[in-house]
Motif scaffolding. Structure first.
Motif, short mmCIF file in Angstrom:
data_model
loop_
_atom_site.label_atom_id
_atom_site.label_comp_id
_atom_site.label_asym_id
_atom_site.label_seq_id
_atom_site.Cartn_x
_atom_site.Cartn_y
_atom_site.Cartn_z
N SER A 49 0.82 -1.20 0.00
CA SER A 49 0.00 0.00 0.00
C SER A 49 0.87 1.26 0.00
O SER A 49 0.62 2.21 -0.75
CB SER A 49 -0.91 -0.02 1.23
OG SER A 49 -1.73 1.11 1.24
N HIS A 92 7.98 7.34 1.17
CA HIS A 92 7.31 7.21 2.47
C HIS A 92 8.25 6.45 3.39
O HIS A 92 8.75 5.40 3.03
CB HIS A 92 6.02 6.41 2.31
CG HIS A 92 4.91 7.16 1.69
ND1 HIS A 92 3.73 7.40 2.32
CD2 HIS A 92 4.81 7.75 0.48
CE1 HIS A 92 2.93 8.09 1.53
NE2 HIS A 92 3.57 8.32 0.41
N VAL A 123 7.26 10.50 -4.15
CA VAL A 123 7.80 10.95 -2.88
C VAL A 123 7.94 9.74 -1.96
O VAL A 123 7.02 8.94 -1.85
CB VAL A 123 6.88 12.00 -2.22
CG1 VAL A 123 7.44 12.45 -0.89
CG2 VAL A 123 6.68 13.17 -3.15
N PRO A 172 -1.00 11.18 3.39
CA PRO A 172 0.12 11.76 2.65
C PRO A 172 1.35 11.84 3.54
O PRO A 172 1.24 11.96 4.76
CB PRO A 172 -0.37 13.15 2.26
CG PRO A 172 -1.47 13.46 3.20
CD PRO A 172 -2.08 12.15 3.61
N THR A 173 2.52 11.78 2.90
CA THR A 173 3.74 11.86 3.66
C THR A 173 4.14 13.33 3.85
O THR A 173 3.74 14.20 3.09
CB THR A 173 4.85 11.06 2.97
OG1 THR A 173 6.00 11.11 3.77
CG2 THR A 173 5.18 11.64 1.62
N ALA A 202 2.67 1.74 -3.34
CA ALA A 202 1.78 2.25 -4.39
C ALA A 202 1.72 3.77 -4.32
O ALA A 202 1.72 4.45 -5.35
CB ALA A 202 0.39 1.65 -4.23
N GLN A 203 1.68 4.30 -3.11
CA GLN A 203 1.64 5.76 -2.97
C GLN A 203 2.95 6.39 -3.44
O GLN A 203 2.95 7.43 -4.07
CB GLN A 203 1.35 6.15 -1.51
CG GLN A 203 -0.01 5.74 -1.01
CD GLN A 203 -1.13 6.13 -1.97
OE1 GLN A 203 -1.63 5.30 -2.71
NE2 GLN A 203 -1.50 7.40 -1.98
N GLU A 204 4.05 5.72 -3.11
CA GLU A 204 5.34 6.22 -3.58
C GLU A 204 5.40 6.24 -5.10
O GLU A 204 5.92 7.17 -5.70
CB GLU A 204 6.47 5.32 -3.07
CG GLU A 204 6.87 5.58 -1.65
CD GLU A 204 8.13 4.80 -1.28
OE1 GLU A 204 8.34 4.62 -0.08
OE2 GLU A 204 8.87 4.35 -2.17
N PHE A 205 4.85 5.19 -5.69
CA PHE A 205 4.86 5.11 -7.14
C PHE A 205 4.07 6.27 -7.75
O PHE A 205 4.49 6.89 -8.71
CB PHE A 205 4.26 3.78 -7.61
CG PHE A 205 4.14 3.68 -9.10
CD1 PHE A 205 5.20 3.28 -9.87
CD2 PHE A 205 2.95 4.02 -9.74
CE1 PHE A 205 5.10 3.21 -11.26
CE2 PHE A 205 2.83 3.95 -11.12
CZ PHE A 205 3.91 3.55 -11.87
N LEU A 206 2.92 6.56 -7.15
CA LEU A 206 2.06 7.60 -7.70
C LEU A 206 2.69 8.98 -7.57
O LEU A 206 2.65 9.79 -8.49
CB LEU A 206 0.70 7.58 -7.01
CG LEU A 206 -0.31 6.60 -7.59
CD1 LEU A 206 -1.49 6.45 -6.66
CD2 LEU A 206 -0.79 7.08 -8.96
N SER A 207 3.26 9.27 -6.41
CA SER A 207 3.70 10.64 -6.17
C SER A 207 5.19 10.82 -6.42
O SER A 207 5.66 11.94 -6.60
CB SER A 207 3.38 11.06 -4.74
OG SER A 207 4.18 10.33 -3.84
#
Lengths: 209, 457
Positions: B67, B79, B77, B153-154, B70-75
């Motif tokens: 999870s 985590h 940035v 968000p980080t 996936a956020q790192e991939f999108l932004s």
């Protein structure tokens, strides 16, 4: 007698409450009320990628906004355009900021469009991998090169070449292709079960305290 | 009772085996039983013979790592993900390409020690399928309802600057070395002694400077033409040889350009005592090549017009290829009239046009905003409405405009249009005055009350 005459002339529809779908996205930080230029830029670029995927993309975006009951935020083509012109890279950058409500609406529309295009997005990403594995130039794949070409054309015609980053992309076609492929990957993630939430929250990565 | 749940995607399969909580009341006949405890989890990928197998810790570590990644991939940035202390660690690491991802699993060996890691290389589509399997599991309220999607968000502390570190440190390095160099240089400079008073010379300074400027000016003006100037006869011959421009569109654009040039530089309008009429030869680039007085206009009267200042003398090297001829009248009451000498053969068009409705809508909106910001309520305006046709380039620059009513013609200077006009944006003025790029054509009306209306022409 005309039956419609019974309707009082000053009838106005009841004021519309906040579109419910906006509630599906959380406010990332209570301190944030507007978006940063970086968020606005990401939203516009993702929409640009969608436009490169389907002809008449902006019309579909408007139709999607209407279907999702977001017409109170994005009511017509000009509004959509104006919201997208908050991207600082744009030639017609308006220097205004998106409210969270407007940004949510754009993220929702983008995710819904992406979901409609899931098959195509997956195909293009797989094609890219196959072409690369065979060591062929990416232009070898017709549909993929068509996407890249359209993306570059949109980018060239709408972004301000006087911005250093834009000038860099315009001068380096392969970098611009990479950007387009990168956005394609992001769109893929938007198509998932929680794709919309993931995309929305990712916009605020590095933006909150 | 043990049950299995499976989340299956084209490239990835997540299989869970767990125990049903018998205590929970099952509502309805078809309600799925609730899996409250997981005992065994498997994650496998098509095209790969490796299967990651583990227990509850594996599942929770896997879902969390996936999870977050996936956020790192999108932004883009990072985590921060503290590695869990308990065993069965799962890690996702970005590969050396943007679409290569390494999934690493450190299974618990039989003796409780950490075993050798298993690595599965995933492409972006496979990664997405893994994320999707995890998200479907999170969304499933009948399987481990305690594990749900947690997104945050980080912090901006983890955001990398857009510029790489090497580049960011360059100014610092430059500054430090610059300071060092300056210190060395200053060390070598001798300490100044007593300053002698300068000798004063009066008188000849002014004449010297005057001479100097003259001396520098003259060669420049002589050097600028690229060949010998044509004398009057040669010019006449060249103009007679030149092709006549007959295309109405071209004639129209050249006429507009010339009018603007003349109108802009015509001063002392009230000094005229009679109408002065000239036949004008203009090149394709809008340069006035020659003029002759006609219809009883006295020969020396051109000094009262801007013509002598504007005429461009062609050289041997740059003979005009084509010319357009106009009749120009400087009227005694200060009005400039200009018309093609031989009239128009056909109807002038606006040159290449932008037609795409989307683009026109964009441009129109932009034009409206630009003009509205520079047009204010003007109660003294002599007309209620000033209407122009305005040609706008793809980039939004105003390349051309023409008054559409008499007042608009007279009061052009009141509008923001002359100030905003940028013919060069459409390639006007270098080789030719006809736009080289397609223009979007709009009807623009300025109203007394401060409104600006823009509609497609």
């Amino acid at each position: 007698m005309n039956p419609s005459a019974s309707l009082s002339p000053d009838y106005s529809p009841p004021s519309r409450p906040q579109p419910l779908i906006l509630e599906s996205l959380p406010d990332p930080d209570s301190a944030l009320q507007t978006c940063s230029p970086r968020i606005q830029q990401r939203l516009d670029l993702v929409l640009l990628a969608i436009e490169a995927l389907e002809l008449g993309g902006s019309e579909y975006m408007l139709a999607t906004a209407r279907e999702l009951d977001l017409a109170s935020v994005i009511d017509n083509r000009v509004t959509l355009w104006r919201l997208r012109c908050t991207n600082p890279w744009r030639r017609s950058y308006t220097r205004s900021t998106l409210s969270l409500r407007q940004a949510k609406a754009l993220a929702i529309v983008a995710s819904h469009r992406a979901r409609q295009l899931t098959v195509l997005i997956r195909q293009l990403l797989l094609a890219k991998q196959q072409v690369e594995e065979k060591g062929l130039p990416i232009e070898q794949h017709f549909r993929l090169s068509e996407y890249l070409e359209r993306f570059r054309a949109h980018f060239r015609s709408r972004m301000n070449a006087r911005r250093a980053k834009v000038a860099f992309y315009l001068a380096h076609e392969s970098a611009l292709n990479d950007l387009a492929l990168d956005l394609l990957g992001q769109l893929l993630f938007c198509t998932g079960t929680a794709g919309m939430q993931r995309f929305w929250i990712s916009l605020f990565d590095g933006e909150v305290a | 009772m043990t049950i299995k749940r499976q989340y299956s995607l084209p490239n990835c399969r997540l299989l869970l085996e767990g125990i049903v909580d018998e205590e929970v009341v099952v509502e309805g006949d078809h309600a799925r039983p609730l899996m409250s405890v997981v005992v065994h989890a498997e994650c496998s990928f098509t095209g790969s013979n490796q299967t990651l197998i583990g227990g509850p810790a594996f599942l929770s570590n896997l879902t969390r790592a996936v999870s977050v990644y996936a956020q790192e991939f999108l932004s883009g940035v990072q985590h921060p993900l503290p590695l869990p202390a308990e065993g069965e660690r799962v890690q996702l690491v970005r590969g050396d390409r943007r679409d290569l991802h390494h999934l690493r699993y450190y299974p618990k060996a039989a003796d409780g020690e950490v075993g050798a890691p298993i690595q599965v290389d995933l492409n972006t589509v496979q990664l997405f399928d893994l994320v999707e399997a995890v998200d479907q599991f999170f969304a499933d309220t009948r399987t481990l309802p305690g594990l749900t999607l947690q997104l945050a968000p980080t912090s901006r502390r983890y955001r990398q600057a857009d510029v790489p570190a090497v580049q960011r440190s360059a100014p610092l390095a430059l500054g430090v070395s610059g300071l060092a160099l300056a210190a060395i240089a200053l060390f070598l400079v001798p300490v100044p002694g007593r300053i002698e008073e300068p000798e004063r010379k009066y008188g000849d300074t002014a004449s010297e400077t005057a001479e100097e400027t003259e001396a520098t000016d003259t060669p420049e003006t002589e050097a600028s033409p690229s060949g010998p100037l044509l004398n009057a006869e040669e010019l006449a011959a060249a103009l007679a040889d030149a092709q006549q421009i007959l295309d109405p569109t071209e004639l129209d654009y050249i006429q507009r350009y010339t009018r603007r040039e003349l109108d802009g530089s015509w001063e002392n309008r009230d000094e005229l005592t009679q109408d002065l009429t000239y036949r004008l030869s203009v090149g394709r680039d809008g340069a006035i090549l020659a003029y002759e007085p006609v219809e009883g206009t006295p020969a020396g009267a051109d000094e009262q017009t801007p013509l002598p200042d504007l005429v461009f003398q062609p050289t041997q090297d740059a003979l005009p290829e084509a010319i357009a001829e106009y009749k120009v009248v400087f009227t005694a009451n200060g009005i400039l009239q200009i018309n093609p000498w031989a009239g128009y053969q056909g109807t002038p068009t606006f040159g290449p046009r932008l037609e795409a409705p989307d683009q026109l809508a964009e441009l129109g909106e932009q034009l409206q905003a630009t003009l509205a910001s520079r047009w204010e309520e003007n109660p003294d305006l002599l007309s209620d409405e000033l209407t122009y046709r305005v040609g706008v380039t793809e980039a939004g620059a105003i390349a051309d405009y023409v008054a559409q009513n008499a007042a608009a013609f007279e009061l052009e200077a009141e509008t923001p249009l002359p100030e905003l006009l940028d013919p060069a944006a459409a390639g006007i003025g270098e080789e030719t005055v006809v736009p080289q790029q397609p223009l979007g054509q709009f009807r623009v009306s300025f109203y007394k009350d401060g409104r600006v209306e823009v509609t497609p022409f």
